[in-house]
Structures are given as structure tokens and as C-alpha cells.
Motif scaffolding. Structure first.
Motif, PDB file in Angstrom:
ATOM      1  N   UNK A   1      44.781  36.708  15.066  1.00  0.00           N
ATOM      2  CA  UNK A   1      46.088  36.111  15.270  1.00  0.00           C
ATOM      3  C   UNK A   1      46.163  34.709  14.697  1.00  0.00           C
ATOM      4  N   UNK A   2      45.001  34.140  14.308  1.00  0.00           N
ATOM      5  CA  UNK A   2      44.944  32.820  13.696  1.00  0.00           C
ATOM      6  C   UNK A   2      45.011  32.960  12.182  1.00  0.00           C
ATOM      7  N   UNK A   3      45.301  31.880  11.492  1.00  0.00           N
ATOM      8  CA  UNK A   3      45.411  31.921  10.036  1.00  0.00           C
ATOM      9  C   UNK A   3      44.671  30.737   9.427  1.00  0.00           C
ATOM     10  N   UNK A   4      44.503  30.778   8.108  1.00  0.00           N
ATOM     11  CA  UNK A   4      43.864  29.681   7.404  1.00  0.00           C
ATOM     12  C   UNK A   4      42.362  29.870   7.261  1.00  0.00           C
ATOM     13  N   UNK A   5      41.742  29.129   6.347  1.00  0.00           N
ATOM     14  CA  UNK A   5      40.308  29.295   6.079  1.00  0.00           C
ATOM     15  C   UNK A   5      39.427  28.983   7.281  1.00  0.00           C
ATOM     16  N   UNK A   6      39.848  28.082   8.149  1.00  0.00           N
ATOM     17  CA  UNK A   6      39.021  27.721   9.296  1.00  0.00           C
ATOM     18  C   UNK A   6      38.901  28.862  10.306  1.00  0.00           C
ATOM     19  N   UNK A   7      39.808  29.844  10.220  1.00  0.00           N
ATOM     20  CA  UNK A   7      39.740  31.005  11.119  1.00  0.00           C
ATOM     21  C   UNK A   7      38.892  32.128  10.536  1.00  0.00           C
ATOM     22  N   UNK A   8      38.342  31.931   9.343  1.00  0.00           N
ATOM     23  CA  UNK A   8      37.652  33.005   8.629  1.00  0.00           C
ATOM     24  C   UNK A   8      36.267  33.277   9.193  1.00  0.00           C
ATOM     25  N   UNK A   9      35.731  34.437   8.807  1.00  0.00           N
ATOM     26  CA  UNK A   9      34.385  34.825   9.233  1.00  0.00           C
ATOM     27  C   UNK A   9      33.812  35.808   8.225  1.00  0.00           C
ATOM     28  N   UNK A  10      32.545  35.621   7.879  1.00  0.00           N
ATOM     29  CA  UNK A  10      31.884  36.553   6.962  1.00  0.00           C
ATOM     30  C   UNK A  10      31.717  37.926   7.584  1.00  0.00           C
ATOM     31  N   UNK A  11      31.794  38.020   8.913  1.00  0.00           N
ATOM     32  CA  UNK A  11      31.608  39.288   9.627  1.00  0.00           C
ATOM     33  C   UNK A  11      32.931  39.971   9.968  1.00  0.00           C
ATOM     34  N   UNK A  12      34.038  39.448   9.471  1.00  0.00           N
ATOM     35  CA  UNK A  12      35.351  39.950   9.882  1.00  0.00           C
ATOM     36  C   UNK A  12      35.532  41.439   9.603  1.00  0.00           C
ATOM     37  N   UNK A  13      34.914  41.932   8.535  1.00  0.00           N
ATOM     38  CA  UNK A  13      35.160  43.312   8.100  1.00  0.00           C
ATOM     39  C   UNK A  13      34.059  44.293   8.510  1.00  0.00           C
ATOM     40  N   UNK A  14      33.055  43.818   9.216  1.00  0.00           N
ATOM     41  CA  UNK A  14      31.926  44.664   9.576  1.00  0.00           C
ATOM     42  C   UNK A  14      32.394  45.905  10.349  1.00  0.00           C
ATOM     43  N   UNK A  15      32.098  47.083   9.780  1.00  0.00           N
ATOM     44  CA  UNK A  15      32.427  48.336  10.442  1.00  0.00           C
ATOM     45  C   UNK A  15      33.891  48.700  10.447  1.00  0.00           C
ATOM     46  N   UNK A  16      34.745  47.910   9.806  1.00  0.00           N
ATOM     47  CA  UNK A  16      36.184  48.168   9.812  1.00  0.00           C
ATOM     48  C   UNK A  16      36.589  48.996   8.599  1.00  0.00           C
ATOM     49  N   UNK A  17      37.668  49.745   8.749  1.00  0.00           N
ATOM     50  CA  UNK A  17      38.186  50.518   7.625  1.00  0.00           C
ATOM     51  C   UNK A  17      38.782  49.580   6.582  1.00  0.00           C
ATOM     52  N   UNK A  18      38.602  49.964   5.315  1.00  0.00           N
ATOM     53  CA  UNK A  18      39.176  49.195   4.197  1.00  0.00           C
ATOM     54  C   UNK A  18      39.834  50.226   3.281  1.00  0.00           C
ATOM     55  N   UNK A  19      41.153  50.242   3.285  1.00  0.00           N
ATOM     56  CA  UNK A  19      41.897  51.239   2.519  1.00  0.00           C
ATOM     57  C   UNK A  19      41.949  50.845   1.047  1.00  0.00           C
TER      58      UNK A  19
END
Length: 392
Positions: A116-134
Motif C-alpha cells: 500500500x506504500x509507494x516510492x523506492x523507500x518502500x521497495x524490497x528485493x524479496x517483494x516477488x518471492x514465490x509470487x505469480x508474475x504474468x
């Protein structure tokens, strides 16, 4: 893959860059807001500025309506050999790409992850782990471009899902875009929330309205790009809302027939809701397992949550979810640890041995309090306080 570029260093773009950089890819960061790119670089996402030679792939982390124009501009400057985007709507950008750019070296993409947050400071290298990517290839998509996009997905730890762009847009209208709009509609009711009512707000309200904290400009662009599909889903919800209003009006009357009909309609809506909730996949896309919450009371002081989590880490119990609800009136918090039902009793006993005040759900049937659904309560019985604490 050795080199990549990320155009747009917000939450998703920076998270992609961080994931790729962690795997040894040289990432170049481009953004019209240079301060955002510098922030991403400071986080370790790559270096600011265009590469000296075309990179293997460029990830366009821009709003849906900008994909076609940005792709055309970057192709003209020779930024990359292949391109993908991460826009959450695919049909419109796909049409724009065909009209404005070379579609053979582009493939649409959409990682099903975010905050729900935005901007580079909210980012994470693990954000996509195990998630679907269409990924949404078209007949024009080149094989090398598809393979490079698949490599990006793999390096980010995500699971590739190949779909038609129109089917994708219908799906995300239901599972992503309409939920955000509904959360915003509910949150908008709170604009004039009286102080005495705000003190009653609990985790349920926070859960329902959490995603309403997203960037209104970004979400306005997303909803505009997928407006027809979202409107179709919202129209079906409106039918159920009208039914619910009528049922509740009936329950509020003194007429026995109206009350009986209203109760049946409300029960049907609630039952359908629980059945639909059971269709939501669990961790790693698996069928949801039967889990229960274990509630632990902690003091509201620095380090208390970390101490609890350190204790839990030593119990060899897989925790599916963690949340904390602070008491508005007292300096305490209620931590909910969601675990497999079979692990909850042993975990409770061990936590009590370490001195924690723990509460289990109320006794339930084989599948929940009434034997028909997951055992996920929000109340539960009294706290089980360690003997040492009880005798102190």
C-alpha cells in the motif's frame, strides 16, 4: 543475463532492480525524477543513468498509459535488446505498443505483488518471492525476448504465468483492482469518523481498509486503464449490496415474514463470502491449509515484539502470518501468529513456558467453530497466563 535497465524507480521498479542486483546483474536506473533514481541507487539497486551499450533487457516500471510512449522512446535511443513492462493492465498497453513501437522485442508483464506504500523507500528485493508474475506474449513477441523476460522472473524469485492480455485484465479486475476500489469506498466512510468511534476501531477495519492507502494518482491510472472490467465486477457487487440493504431493512422491522426472509438472505451472503474466501490460494499458491491464530499479549515497549519473534523462531513452527493490534487505551499489543492447527497447542505450551501470556481460539469442530470453515477466530477464550506470572 549480465545487464539490465529499469525505467521508473518507484516501489515495483526499485524492487525489481534490487532483486536483479542481488543476483549480480549490472542494473542501470532511469527516472524522470532523478531524486527517486538516486534514492534507489543508494539502496543498492544499481547505478543512475543510461548504459554505455544496449543492455540485455529493460524493465519499464511506468503506469499503463505510458508504456507505449516510453517503449518507443527507449527503443529509439537503443536502450536494450529486449523490453518488458510491469503495468497492472495489459490490453491497452499492448495496443499502444503495436501502434507506437516495435512489438517484436517487447513482452507485457505484471508481477502480482505490491504494497500500500509507494516510492523506492518502500521497495524490497524479496517483494516477488514465490509470487505469480504474468507474462503476456503476442504473436509478434520474439523468442529471445520471451526467454529474457523469463530470466528476469526467475532472478526475482517469482513464478511465471503466461496469459492472454484480455484474460489477464478480467482476472485482475476481480482479484486486485475492484478490491482496491471497494477498500477505498469503505475508507471514505471514515472521513468524518467521530473520536469516540475511532477508539473502537480494531484489526478488522484496518484489514478492510489497508490497501486504500495506495497512491491515488497511480490507482486512478490503473482503474482508468481497466475501467470496463472493473465496472462489470462492481456492478455485480452492487446487486449483492442492494440485496443486503433490503435484507437488513427487513431484519429491522417487526414483521415476522420480513425478518425471516432477511435472515435467510444475510446468511446466504455470508455463506457465499466464506466459500469465496476459501478459494484464495495459500502460501506459494497452494490450497489454503487449516490454520488457527495464536494470540500473544505483549507490552508496548521497544524490543518486545522482537523478543517474541526470537522465541517463536526457536520453536520450529512454521508461522503463516503475523499481525499486531495495539490497544488504543493501554500500553499493550495483541500479536496474532497464524499456524497450522496441529501445531497450535504445542506452540502455546512452549510460549507459556517462556513466560508469554497466550490465548487459543475457542473450541471448534473439525473445520472451525461450527464445523464448516477454517478455524480463524477473532476472539477466543481468556489468556492462559504462565503459572509463574499467575502466582507473582
Amino acid at each position: 543475463m549480465r545487464t539490465a535497465a529499469v525505467v521508473g524507480t518507484g516501489l515495483i521498479g526499485t524492487s525489481v532492480a534490487l532483486a536483479l542486483a542481488r543476483r549480480g546483474v549490472a542494473v542501470h536506473l532511469l527516472d524522470v525524477d532523478e531524486s527517486a533514481a538516486r534514492t534507489a541507487a543508494a539502496l543498492g539497486a544499481g547505478t543512475v543513468g543510461p548504459p554505455p551499450a544496449p543492455v540485455d533487457i529493460a524493465v519499464l516500471a511506468v503506469p499503463p498509459g505510458a508504456v507505449g510512449g516510453v517503449l518507443a522512446a527507449q527503443q529509439a535511443r537503443g536502450l536494450a535488446r529486449s523490453y518488458t513492462d510491469v503495468a497492472s493492465v495489459k490490453s491497452g498497453p499492448e495496443r499502444d505498443v503495436r501502434r507506437m513501437a516495435d512489438p517484436s522485442c517487447h513482452i507485457g508483464g505484471h508481477p502480482m505483488a505490491g504494497r500500500e506504500l509507494s516510492g523506492p523507500l518502500a521497495s524490497s528485493a524479496d517483494l516477488f518471492e514465490g509470487r505469480s508474475w504474468v507474462l503476456t506474449p503476442t504473436p509478434e513477441t520474439g523468442t529471445e525476448t520471451l526467454n529474457r523476460a523469463l530470466t528476469v522472473v526467475a532472478l526475482c524469485g517469482a513464478v511465471p504465468v503466461v496469459m492472454d492480455s484480455a484474460a489477464h485484465d478480467r482476472a485482475v479486475a476481480l482479484v486486485s483492482h475492484t478490491p482496491h476500489l471497494v477498500a477505498s469506498l469503505m475508507a471514505a466512510r471514515l472521513e468524518q469518523l467521530p473520536d469516540e468511534a475511532s477508539r473502537l476501531a480494531g484489526q478488522g477495519l484496518r484489514d478492510v481498509t489497508r490497501i486504500a492507502g495506495g497512491d491515488p494518482r497511480l490507482w486512478g491510472d490503473i482503474l482508468g486503464a481497466n475501467a470496463a472490467a472493473v465496472a462489470d465486477v462492481l456492478a455485480s457487487i452492487a446487486v449483492d449490496l442492494t440485496t443486503a440493504v433490503g435484507a437488513l431493512r427487513g431484519l429491522a422491522t417487526d414483521e415476522a415474514d420480513a425478518r425471516e426472509e432477511g435472515a435467510l438472505l444475510v446468511a446466504d451472503l455470508l455463506g457465499r463470502g466464506r466459500e469465496g474466501r476459501s478459494r484464495v490460494p495459500g502460501k506459494h499458491g497452494q490450497k489454503p491449509s487449516r490454520c488457527v491464530p495464536v494470540h500473544v499479549l505483549i507490552g508496548d515497549q521497544a524490543g518486545e515484539l522482537a523478543r517474541l519473534l526470537a522465541t517463536v523462531a526457536g520453536l520450529d513452527v512454521n508461522v503463516e502470518e503475523v499481525s499486531i493490534d495495539h490497544s488504543p487505551a493501554e500500553r499493550s499489543g495483541l500479536v496474532e501468529l497464524v499456524v497450522e492447527a496441529s501445531a497450535a497447542p504445542g506452540m502455546t505450551r512452549r510460549l507459556m513456558e517462556y513466560g508469554w501470556a497466550v490465548r487459543l481460539p475457542e473450541p471448534s469442530g473439525p473445520d472451525g467453530p461450527d464445523g464448516t470453515g477454517p478455524a480463524r477466530d477473532t476472539g477466543g477464550g481468556p489468556f492462559r497466563v504462565p503459572l509463574a506470572a499467575a502466582s507473582a
